[in-house]
Design a protein around this motif. Sequence first.
Motif, short mmCIF file in Angstrom:
data_model
loop_
_atom_site.label_atom_id
_atom_site.label_comp_id
_atom_site.label_asym_id
_atom_site.label_seq_id
_atom_site.Cartn_x
_atom_site.Cartn_y
_atom_site.Cartn_z
N THR A 11 0.82 -1.22 0.00
CA THR A 11 0.00 0.00 0.00
C THR A 11 0.85 1.27 0.00
OG1 THR A 11 -0.09 -0.11 2.41
CG2 THR A 11 -1.98 -1.03 1.21
N SER A 12 2.16 1.12 0.20
CA SER A 12 2.99 2.31 0.37
C SER A 12 4.46 1.97 0.09
CB SER A 12 2.79 2.77 1.83
OG SER A 12 3.88 3.45 2.32
N ILE A 14 8.21 1.03 -0.44
CA ILE A 14 8.98 0.07 -1.24
C ILE A 14 8.06 -0.96 -1.90
CG2 ILE A 14 10.67 -1.82 -1.03
CD1 ILE A 14 11.97 -0.15 1.30
N ARG A 34 -3.08 -3.58 4.90
CA ARG A 34 -4.31 -3.44 5.68
C ARG A 34 -5.23 -2.36 5.14
NH1 ARG A 34 -1.22 -2.20 11.07
NH2 ARG A 34 -0.09 -1.13 9.41
N ARG A 35 -4.70 -1.46 4.29
CA ARG A 35 -5.53 -0.33 3.83
C ARG A 35 -6.16 -0.63 2.48
NH1 ARG A 35 -1.09 4.22 4.97
NH2 ARG A 35 0.25 2.46 4.43
N ASP A 59 -4.25 -8.34 7.98
CA ASP A 59 -3.20 -7.94 8.92
C ASP A 59 -2.22 -9.11 9.02
OD1 ASP A 59 -1.63 -7.39 11.16
OD2 ASP A 59 -3.25 -6.30 12.17
N ILE A 60 -0.99 -8.87 8.61
CA ILE A 60 -0.02 -9.96 8.54
C ILE A 60 0.37 -10.51 9.92
CG2 ILE A 60 2.19 -8.65 8.58
CD1 ILE A 60 2.71 -10.42 5.88
N ASN A 86 7.95 -7.82 2.43
CA ASN A 86 8.30 -6.41 2.60
C ASN A 86 7.57 -5.75 3.77
OD1 ASN A 86 9.01 -3.56 1.55
ND2 ASN A 86 6.77 -3.60 1.44
N TYR A 152 13.74 -2.83 16.97
CA TYR A 152 13.68 -2.83 15.50
C TYR A 152 14.91 -3.56 14.94
CZ TYR A 152 13.49 -1.35 10.63
OH TYR A 152 13.45 -1.36 9.26
N LYS A 156 15.16 -7.03 12.62
CA LYS A 156 15.80 -7.10 11.30
C LYS A 156 17.02 -8.04 11.32
CE LYS A 156 12.90 -4.69 8.94
NZ LYS A 156 12.13 -5.26 7.82
N VAL A 185 15.60 5.09 3.50
CA VAL A 185 14.74 5.22 2.32
C VAL A 185 13.57 6.11 2.75
CG1 VAL A 185 13.45 3.97 0.54
CG2 VAL A 185 15.22 2.76 1.86
N THR A 187 10.07 7.03 2.84
CA THR A 187 8.75 6.44 2.56
C THR A 187 7.84 6.89 3.71
OG1 THR A 187 9.32 4.49 3.84
CG2 THR A 187 9.79 4.37 1.48
P1 NDP Z 1 6.08 2.11 4.55
O1 NDP Z 1 5.59 2.50 5.89
O2 NDP Z 1 5.96 3.12 3.45
O3 NDP Z 1 5.41 0.74 4.08
C1 NDP Z 1 5.20 -0.32 4.98
C2 NDP Z 1 4.21 -1.30 4.40
O4 NDP Z 1 4.05 -2.38 5.34
C3 NDP Z 1 2.84 -0.69 4.17
O5 NDP Z 1 2.35 -1.09 2.92
C4 NDP Z 1 1.99 -1.27 5.29
O6 NDP Z 1 0.65 -1.47 4.84
C5 NDP Z 1 2.67 -2.65 5.50
N1 NDP Z 1 2.36 -3.15 6.84
C6 NDP Z 1 2.77 -2.65 8.03
N2 NDP Z 1 2.20 -3.34 9.04
C7 NDP Z 1 1.40 -4.29 8.47
C8 NDP Z 1 0.53 -5.29 8.98
N3 NDP Z 1 0.37 -5.49 10.31
N4 NDP Z 1 -0.13 -6.09 8.11
C9 NDP Z 1 0.03 -5.91 6.78
N5 NDP Z 1 0.83 -4.98 6.23
C10 NDP Z 1 1.51 -4.18 7.07
O7 NDP Z 1 7.62 1.73 4.76
P2 NDP Z 1 8.74 1.14 3.77
O8 NDP Z 1 8.25 0.98 2.40
O9 NDP Z 1 9.96 1.95 3.99
O10 NDP Z 1 8.99 -0.26 4.46
C11 NDP Z 1 8.97 -1.50 3.78
C12 NDP Z 1 9.98 -2.44 4.42
O11 NDP Z 1 11.29 -1.90 4.23
C13 NDP Z 1 9.81 -2.62 5.93
O12 NDP Z 1 10.02 -3.99 6.23
C14 NDP Z 1 10.94 -1.77 6.52
O13 NDP Z 1 11.35 -2.25 7.77
C15 NDP Z 1 12.00 -1.96 5.45
N6 NDP Z 1 13.05 -0.96 5.43
C16 NDP Z 1 12.72 0.37 5.32
C17 NDP Z 1 13.75 1.30 5.30
C18 NDP Z 1 13.46 2.76 5.26
O14 NDP Z 1 14.37 3.56 5.62
N7 NDP Z 1 12.29 3.19 4.81
C19 NDP Z 1 15.16 0.89 5.35
C20 NDP Z 1 15.37 -0.52 5.46
C21 NDP Z 1 14.34 -1.41 5.47
P3 NDP Z 1 -0.68 -1.11 5.70
O15 NDP Z 1 -0.33 0.04 6.59
O16 NDP Z 1 -1.68 -0.79 4.63
O17 NDP Z 1 -0.99 -2.36 6.42
#
Ligand code: NDP
Length: 251
Positions: A11-12, A14, A34-35, A59-60, A86, A152, A156, A185, A187
Amino acid sequence: MKKIALITGATSGIGRATALRAAEIGYDLIITGRRQELLNELATEIRRQGREVLPLCFDIRKAEEVKKAVTDLEEKWQNIAVLVNNAGLAVGTSPIQEGIIDDWERMIDTNVKGLLYITREIAPLMIRNNNGHIVNIASIAGKEVYPGGNVYCATKHAVDALSKAMRTDMLKHNIKVTNIAPGMVETEFSIVRYKGDTEAAKNVYKGMTPLTNEDIADTIIFAITRPAHVCLNDIVIMPTAQANSRDVCRK
Ligand code: NDP
Ligand code: 8X3
């Protein structure tokens, strides 16, 4: 034959960028999060690219929801070639002695248990085909630690270990496992970490150029398009302005 990729957390950030890039190169997509609204919007964009898409809202962290979503898949969606694990988040930056237990649980349940639940359901489908590729989005926080990163970083590090362990389990089934460890990153990540405080989130990237979601999507696409005999085991990708978890050059 159709190629299907399942991307969690689409949904957002990466996950969203990766879904769009994968559609561009001919994958049909299962997208999760979830969205529902955001899943629907992304699904519309993917269909506009001429690809098929199945949005799954769950919800994962909930093992039964994950299991149901996968067991309910129609036959045509079961031949998943690529799983991108992801979905994940950081919540809070408290030192360990002030840690908020609910924050810890959200991170452990999403980043570790959620990744395990979905992998447990998808790996048997890949094994049935004697083919597949699992891409785990870990982090530089899975290689190093930093103040306030405690839980966190632990989640990881667990992803990093699971990538290595899964690779040994998947070896005889011809399934690749790639671990990707990005630095900063931009986001929704920091907005979530700072619980909606957009000013604090913006400050994380102040005076430096972070990676974009598309940089990571490109890296994932590179990994999943290598020849059948090549597996990229582990990729660390950083902004040029970030040497490691603690050294960032800000102008
Ligand atoms: P965002 O917050 O933009 O995206 C996170 C995504 O995870 C969303 O689509 C969200 O969807 C989903 N998510 C979170 N919780 C749940 C849940 N309980 N059930 C289902 N989906 C879930 O962050 P990023 O794109 O940056 O993060 C993606 C991955 O990259 C993560 O694992 C993060 O740890 C990792 N990462 C990010 C970095 C950064 O600096 N941004 C650096 C290194 C790794 P929704 O809310 O709709 O459920
Ligand atoms: C996100 C990168 O450095 O904020 O995984 O931990 S960092």
